[in-house]
Design an enzyme around this catalytic site. Sequence first.
Site, PDB file in Angstrom:
ATOM      1  N   LYS A 237      23.072  69.397  82.173  1.00 16.37           N
ATOM      2  CA  LYS A 237      24.406  70.157  82.175  1.00 16.37           C
ATOM      3  C   LYS A 237      24.618  70.428  80.822  1.00 16.37           C
ATOM      4  O   LYS A 237      24.081  69.844  79.834  1.00 16.37           O
ATOM      5  CB  LYS A 237      25.432  69.357  82.591  1.00 16.37           C
ATOM      6  CG  LYS A 237      26.702  69.835  82.865  1.00 16.37           C
ATOM      7  CD  LYS A 237      27.653  69.006  83.445  1.00 16.37           C
ATOM      8  CE  LYS A 237      29.121  69.627  83.597  1.00 16.37           C
ATOM      9  NZ  LYS A 237      29.922  68.683  84.360  1.00 16.37           N
TER      10      LYS A 237
ATOM     11  N   SER B 198      32.407  70.216  88.103  1.00 11.74           N
ATOM     12  CA  SER B 198      31.808  71.183  87.014  1.00 11.74           C
ATOM     13  C   SER B 198      30.242  71.080  86.782  1.00 11.74           C
ATOM     14  O   SER B 198      29.739  72.017  86.073  1.00 11.74           O
ATOM     15  CB  SER B 198      32.237  70.911  85.813  1.00 11.74           C
ATOM     16  OG  SER B 198      32.186  69.475  85.316  1.00 11.74           O
TER      17      SER B 198
ATOM     18  N   SER C 126      32.969  65.666  89.216  1.00 12.79           N
ATOM     19  CA  SER C 126      32.259  66.866  89.053  1.00 12.79           C
ATOM     20  C   SER C 126      30.725  66.406  89.093  1.00 12.79           C
ATOM     21  O   SER C 126      29.801  67.586  88.921  1.00 12.79           O
ATOM     22  CB  SER C 126      32.237  67.109  87.350  1.00 12.79           C
ATOM     23  OG  SER C 126      33.562  67.667  87.334  1.00 12.79           O
TER      24      SER C 126
END
Lengths: 60, 482
Positions: B94, B170, B194
């Site tokens: 990420k 996210s 997330s």
Amino acid sequence: MIATETTVQVLLEAAGLTVSSAELAQLVADHPTQRAALDALYAVPMVKEEEPQTIFSALP
Amino acid sequence: MSMHTAVPADTTSVAGDGLPLTISAAGAALRSGSLTAVQLLRTTMARADRLDAALGTYLARTDVTALAAAERADAELAAGHDRGPLHGIPLGIKDIIATDEAPTTAQSLVLDPAFGAQGDGPVMSRLRAAGAVVTGKTTTMEYATGCPDPEKPFPIPRNPFDLAAWPGGSSSGTGSGVAAGMFLGGLGTDTGGSVRMPAAWCGISGLKQTFGRVPKSGCVPLGFSYDHIGPMTRSAQDCAAMLQVMAGHDDSDASSVDVPVDDYVAALTGTVEGLRIGIDVSAFDREQLDPATAALLRSAVDVFADLGATVVELRLPLQDELVTATLVSSAEALAYHRGDLQARWADYGAPTRMAIARSALVQAADYVQAQRVRRVGVKAMAQLFSDVDVVLSPTCFTGAPAVDGLDWSAMLLLVNTPYWNAVGNPAISVPMGLTDRGLPVGLQIAGRPFDEATVLRVADAFQQRTDHHLLESPLVLTELSA
């Protein structure tokens, strides 16, 4: 009684944030719900001396 | 056993490219000599070539350094140097986590490039030392909050099970990328769900371990006392393998806790006999819970009863208050972002700046009170987990919503994850089937602080009896057979 819009405007200004009129309207519309959720935190049963779950340490 | 209608897969993909779907299956193939790390990487890269434009998984691919790492992994294995289960395994990272080989943007025009220039933090260093191959940086919501913003120059993440649907966030790109086989595992971050939410909506497994178990330095902060870097993979077994490498104290993170790290893989006994498994029946009262998710949750509970566990109905205490206590984390975000929001409001995406700005309306006493409520919650969890070993609940109350027109406040009503960030307990999401619309939903399994071993054991036992985590999405099947 201070209007919600005034409260929101003052708090945003105090934080130095300049939002659009549409964003201000959204924050004003959401604020009563947000405020009620925060106020509910004070109704949670706890001992008067309950500490926050953040422990300060003098060590770096 | 399968309770879905889509095409099930074995641990080798049915899509025809021979991709082992799990880290454990790939590791076995690498060690048997039937597959090399370079071949494995090229297979995942070929999938990315075909699928990334539709899915918006990557912000940056690192093909050159990945190939070099895979070649090193092959040479080491040939020389008898085996670094363990992640040796030669492609991982997506990420893009709020700094890495040596690529810039870090937090999917924002605002982040100072100097943040990414620091390179690997402790988790990345540990994964690299374990032989992992970094394939690139994956999409996120800007600074891990808000919603995708089409006005900004970044990909809009989409769900491989339905391109009109959001993969969740996210940790959007890591979720869609694992589900689509563009890498076999990866890192997400979890401040309010997330890791677990995109895991649920992409049909994979994602773990938020106990707060402090994995050092989070090297990651752009969102909520300092709520953030976790967590593993996302197809299977709970693979989450265990990644956590084994990631876990352990590091002085660089003030929240890191120095407690012994268990042998998570050895804990996967395949049995839950003797365990007391709670089911949070208050989930069935939620108006957002759709009938398909409710039915899948009941089926999942039945699996554990069949496996010999004692199922206990319970209601998690203080749900609204602890969710509010997690949402107050945006005050921590405002402390980090205030100067940039003052100076560069328009450079932030509208959903992100609004998600953070609303905490300007939170008073200092509110924040402290939220932390007192968290302490009450921690004590309540100690009492609750004296009676049960884990608690089951739906990760989200529906399948993934449409990505176009996504609204942050409306989305928050669909997720059931922030509770566990307020109290810090470990929680994993594992796939429990597909809705009527063919969208994955997740089963959330939470446990005692620092008892990830039991959480993973329960999740793995479920996956030994089900194959929801091995499904290939319609997009993969269609594109790779074309």
